[in-house]
Design an enzyme around this catalytic site. Sequence first.
Site, PDB file in Angstrom:
ATOM      1  N   CYS A 161       0.943  -1.359   0.034  1.00  0.00           N
ATOM      2  CA  CYS A 161       0.006  -0.134  -0.002  1.00  0.00           C
ATOM      3  C   CYS A 161       0.921   1.265  -0.083  1.00  0.00           C
ATOM      4  O   CYS A 161       1.635   1.415   0.970  1.00  0.00           O
ATOM      5  CB  CYS A 161      -0.979  -0.061   1.244  1.00  0.00           C
ATOM      6  SG  CYS A 161      -2.273  -1.033   1.028  1.00  0.00           S
ATOM      7  N   CYS A 210      -7.795  -0.912  -0.244  1.00  0.00           N
ATOM      8  CA  CYS A 210      -6.949  -1.422   0.880  1.00  0.00           C
ATOM      9  C   CYS A 210      -6.988  -2.823   0.685  1.00  0.00           C
ATOM     10  O   CYS A 210      -7.608  -3.682   0.038  1.00  0.00           O
ATOM     11  CB  CYS A 210      -8.005  -1.400   2.059  1.00  0.00           C
ATOM     12  SG  CYS A 210      -7.248  -2.171   3.439  1.00  0.00           S
ATOM     13  N   GLN A 252     -15.875 -13.188  13.338  1.00  0.00           N
ATOM     14  CA  GLN A 252     -14.641 -13.195  13.186  1.00  0.00           C
ATOM     15  C   GLN A 252     -14.073 -12.503  11.511  1.00  0.00           C
ATOM     16  O   GLN A 252     -14.817 -12.728  10.745  1.00  0.00           O
ATOM     17  CB  GLN A 252     -13.798 -14.618  13.145  1.00  0.00           C
ATOM     18  CG  GLN A 252     -13.921 -15.136  14.567  1.00  0.00           C
ATOM     19  CD  GLN A 252     -12.933 -14.549  15.478  1.00  0.00           C
ATOM     20  OE1 GLN A 252     -12.061 -13.718  15.050  1.00  0.00           O
ATOM     21  NE2 GLN A 252     -12.933 -15.228  16.518  1.00  0.00           N
ATOM     22  N   TYR A 267     -18.750 -15.858  26.263  1.00  0.00           N
ATOM     23  CA  TYR A 267     -18.445 -15.104  25.079  1.00  0.00           C
ATOM     24  C   TYR A 267     -18.750 -15.594  23.644  1.00  0.00           C
ATOM     25  O   TYR A 267     -17.724 -15.627  22.737  1.00  0.00           O
ATOM     26  CB  TYR A 267     -16.874 -14.623  25.163  1.00  0.00           C
ATOM     27  CG  TYR A 267     -16.551 -13.952  26.629  1.00  0.00           C
ATOM     28  CD1 TYR A 267     -16.811 -12.667  26.927  1.00  0.00           C
ATOM     29  CD2 TYR A 267     -15.975 -14.972  27.372  1.00  0.00           C
ATOM     30  CE1 TYR A 267     -16.461 -12.402  28.370  1.00  0.00           C
ATOM     31  CE2 TYR A 267     -15.516 -14.513  28.693  1.00  0.00           C
ATOM     32  CZ  TYR A 267     -15.733 -13.086  29.028  1.00  0.00           C
ATOM     33  OH  TYR A 267     -15.235 -12.772  30.340  1.00  0.00           O
ATOM     34  N   GLU A 317     -23.693 -14.793  26.063  1.00  0.00           N
ATOM     35  CA  GLU A 317     -23.176 -13.738  25.191  1.00  0.00           C
ATOM     36  C   GLU A 317     -24.008 -12.559  25.596  1.00  0.00           C
ATOM     37  O   GLU A 317     -25.070 -12.614  25.973  1.00  0.00           O
ATOM     38  CB  GLU A 317     -23.494 -13.887  23.742  1.00  0.00           C
ATOM     39  CG  GLU A 317     -23.426 -12.874  22.749  1.00  0.00           C
ATOM     40  CD  GLU A 317     -22.010 -11.959  22.586  1.00  0.00           C
ATOM     41  OE1 GLU A 317     -21.197 -12.725  22.555  1.00  0.00           O
ATOM     42  OE2 GLU A 317     -22.273 -10.866  22.553  1.00  0.00           O
ATOM     43  N   ASP A 335     -13.901 -17.173  24.948  1.00  0.00           N
ATOM     44  CA  ASP A 335     -13.189 -16.272  23.928  1.00  0.00           C
ATOM     45  C   ASP A 335     -13.562 -14.875  24.173  1.00  0.00           C
ATOM     46  O   ASP A 335     -14.523 -14.303  23.355  1.00  0.00           O
ATOM     47  CB  ASP A 335     -13.892 -16.716  22.517  1.00  0.00           C
ATOM     48  CG  ASP A 335     -13.475 -16.071  21.438  1.00  0.00           C
ATOM     49  OD1 ASP A 335     -12.462 -15.423  21.441  1.00  0.00           O
ATOM     50  OD2 ASP A 335     -13.907 -16.338  20.262  1.00  0.00           O
ATOM     51  N   CYS A 365      -7.443 -12.873  21.882  1.00  0.00           N
ATOM     52  CA  CYS A 365      -7.129 -12.132  20.929  1.00  0.00           C
ATOM     53  C   CYS A 365      -5.866 -11.052  21.364  1.00  0.00           C
ATOM     54  O   CYS A 365      -5.555 -10.041  21.012  1.00  0.00           O
ATOM     55  CB  CYS A 365      -8.033 -11.498  20.278  1.00  0.00           C
ATOM     56  SG  CYS A 365      -9.348 -10.668  21.244  1.00  0.00           S
TER      57      CYS A 365
HETATM   58  N1  SAH Z   1     -16.518 -16.900  20.158  1.00  0.00           N
HETATM   59  C1  SAH Z   1     -17.183 -15.840  19.138  1.00  0.00           C
HETATM   60  C2  SAH Z   1     -17.272 -14.415  19.586  1.00  0.00           C
HETATM   61  C3  SAH Z   1     -15.953 -13.791  20.344  1.00  0.00           C
HETATM   62  S1  SAH Z   1     -15.795 -12.070  20.587  1.00  0.00           S
HETATM   63  C4  SAH Z   1     -16.786 -15.999  17.871  1.00  0.00           C
HETATM   64  O1  SAH Z   1     -15.485 -16.427  17.658  1.00  0.00           O
HETATM   65  O2  SAH Z   1     -17.345 -15.474  17.091  1.00  0.00           O
HETATM   66  C5  SAH Z   1     -16.154 -11.922  21.989  1.00  0.00           C
HETATM   67  C6  SAH Z   1     -17.514 -11.673  22.244  1.00  0.00           C
HETATM   68  O3  SAH Z   1     -17.862 -11.279  23.715  1.00  0.00           O
HETATM   69  C7  SAH Z   1     -18.422 -10.683  21.370  1.00  0.00           C
HETATM   70  O4  SAH Z   1     -19.413 -11.168  20.993  1.00  0.00           O
HETATM   71  C8  SAH Z   1     -18.934  -9.703  22.514  1.00  0.00           C
HETATM   72  O5  SAH Z   1     -20.096  -9.104  22.265  1.00  0.00           O
HETATM   73  C9  SAH Z   1     -18.939 -10.777  23.816  1.00  0.00           C
HETATM   74  N2  SAH Z   1     -18.892 -10.084  25.120  1.00  0.00           N
HETATM   75  C10 SAH Z   1     -18.246  -8.607  25.416  1.00  0.00           C
HETATM   76  N3  SAH Z   1     -18.142  -8.700  26.677  1.00  0.00           N
HETATM   77  C11 SAH Z   1     -19.041  -9.659  27.276  1.00  0.00           C
HETATM   78  C12 SAH Z   1     -19.300 -10.267  28.270  1.00  0.00           C
HETATM   79  N4  SAH Z   1     -19.026  -9.290  29.597  1.00  0.00           N
HETATM   80  N5  SAH Z   1     -20.017 -11.234  28.849  1.00  0.00           N
HETATM   81  C13 SAH Z   1     -20.332 -11.980  27.633  1.00  0.00           C
HETATM   82  N6  SAH Z   1     -20.154 -11.583  26.322  1.00  0.00           N
HETATM   83  C14 SAH Z   1     -19.425 -10.686  26.272  1.00  0.00           C
END
Ligand code: SAH
Length: 464
Positions: free
Chosen positions: A77, A167, A290, A319, A340, A391, A418
């Site tokens: 880029c 991009c 993702q 999560y 979630e 996650d 992450c």
């Molecule tokens: N495992 C999923 C999402 C991971 S990202 C995947 O791989 O697609 C993290 C996720 O946690 C998001 O969806 C976000 O909205 C959620 N999140 C953030 N804080 C949270 C909390 N305190 N309790 C539950 N979920 C939460």
Amino acid sequence: MQMTPAYVKNQILTLTVDAMGNDGEGIARDHGFPFFVKGVLPGETVVVSVMKVKKTYGYARLVEVLTPSKERREPVCPVAASCGGCQLQHVSYEEQLHYKEQKVLGCLSHIGRIENPEQYMEPIIGMQNPYAYRNKAQYPVGRNKEGRIVTGFYAGRTHQIKENEHCAIQEEGMDEILAIVRSYMEQYDISPYDETSQTGIVRHVLIRKGHHTGQWMVCLVINAKTLPHWEMLVENLKDIPGMTCICINQNRKNTNVILGDHTKLLYGTPVIEDKIGDITYEISPESFYQVNPIQTERLYEVALSYAGLTGKEVVWDLYCGIGTISLFLARKAEKVYGVEIVPQAVKNAERNREKNHLDNVEFYTGAAEEIFPERYAADPAGCRADVVVVDPPRKGCDQKLLETICHMGPERIVYVSCDPATLARDIHYLTTDGKYELKRFRPVDMFPQGVHVECVTLLQRKNT
Ligand code: SAH
């Protein structure tokens, strides 16, 4: 600005770079005093100009590379040096992968206090083609000096829009959609939002593509009740092959958060679909999904193999977003519970369960650190798990959640992270009292050209 007497602004220094910092910047020392310099690599001798000096470190700008590293590459880029989107385009892909492995190892040993973490590491999973992978972008909209509507990305750590019409890490097709949005705004005199005066209409353009289905979602985030002449925008976008969802999201707050609370559909269906493996997922604009669809499948395969499922296990997926991992594991487990916080994501998750005929999954809406401990406290004997998957977002897991996991005592914990720093902090917590031990971990490169790294970790309960 207070300068340390030894240095003055714009002073020229010749330094050797000895390491790469957390944000991909080089660390170069002048008689031991460290300067952070963007765009340089370890081993290089560089000429820099002093920008800012604090008590124990400084910042300097690259002027010239005297001896380039063999890992140096020409960025694809033209705006790579100033765009905040990528930090590592000047680094060979092999070296990027090595840097990410070292980053995870460094965190596990310094923060996680794991001895010789190398012994547990499986090699990072990289991409064959580390470009054009992102299925989602949120472009800020503004005007350039000539008054033309521009879209791009924020320059690193600022809110200045770096104009960019192509991009290199985004999936093909986004440029065309953005060009249509810009020309619609020009034609109907729709103003971009100005953060300083908090006036104007269009703040961001959110674009998402279902990689395997080819479905497009376009969502304009606006500082208004409605979008003037929206029918014309729809008219111009709807014939793009795969255009499935066109919507507006109202965000009238003075905030850095991109999406507001109200989304209104202008055309098509309120969700798009994508596939991971043979499972179909529907995704709303507000839901997390993702961003690297090719690597996501690999990430989930690692999580699945670490979970070690035989069909008899009870799994909690904390999560869980739109239920991606929950459903991926459900076929091999007896029962999966997902938690979630975003209600729209849970709605997607529930529909995804129906769509894929996986009726052994149950979802809860709310904070994982509240729901999970509450459920456990209400029924410690009945609420159990063989495997807990977490996650979390970058800030990692709440301690209350980790405490509950330790009390419940699942055989295995699969931690998808992450951010290696918070991962290491949480691993330290889980391994400190001897309850769990680190078995394996595998970084996965979800963000080629960027500095972030994803990592899947397996912790096993000790039988003491
Ligand atoms: N495992 C999923 C999402 C991971 S990202 C995947 O791989 O697609 C993290 C996720 O946690 C998001 O969806 C976000 O909205 C959620 N999140 C953030 N804080 C949270 C909390 N305190 N309790 C539950 N979920 C939460």
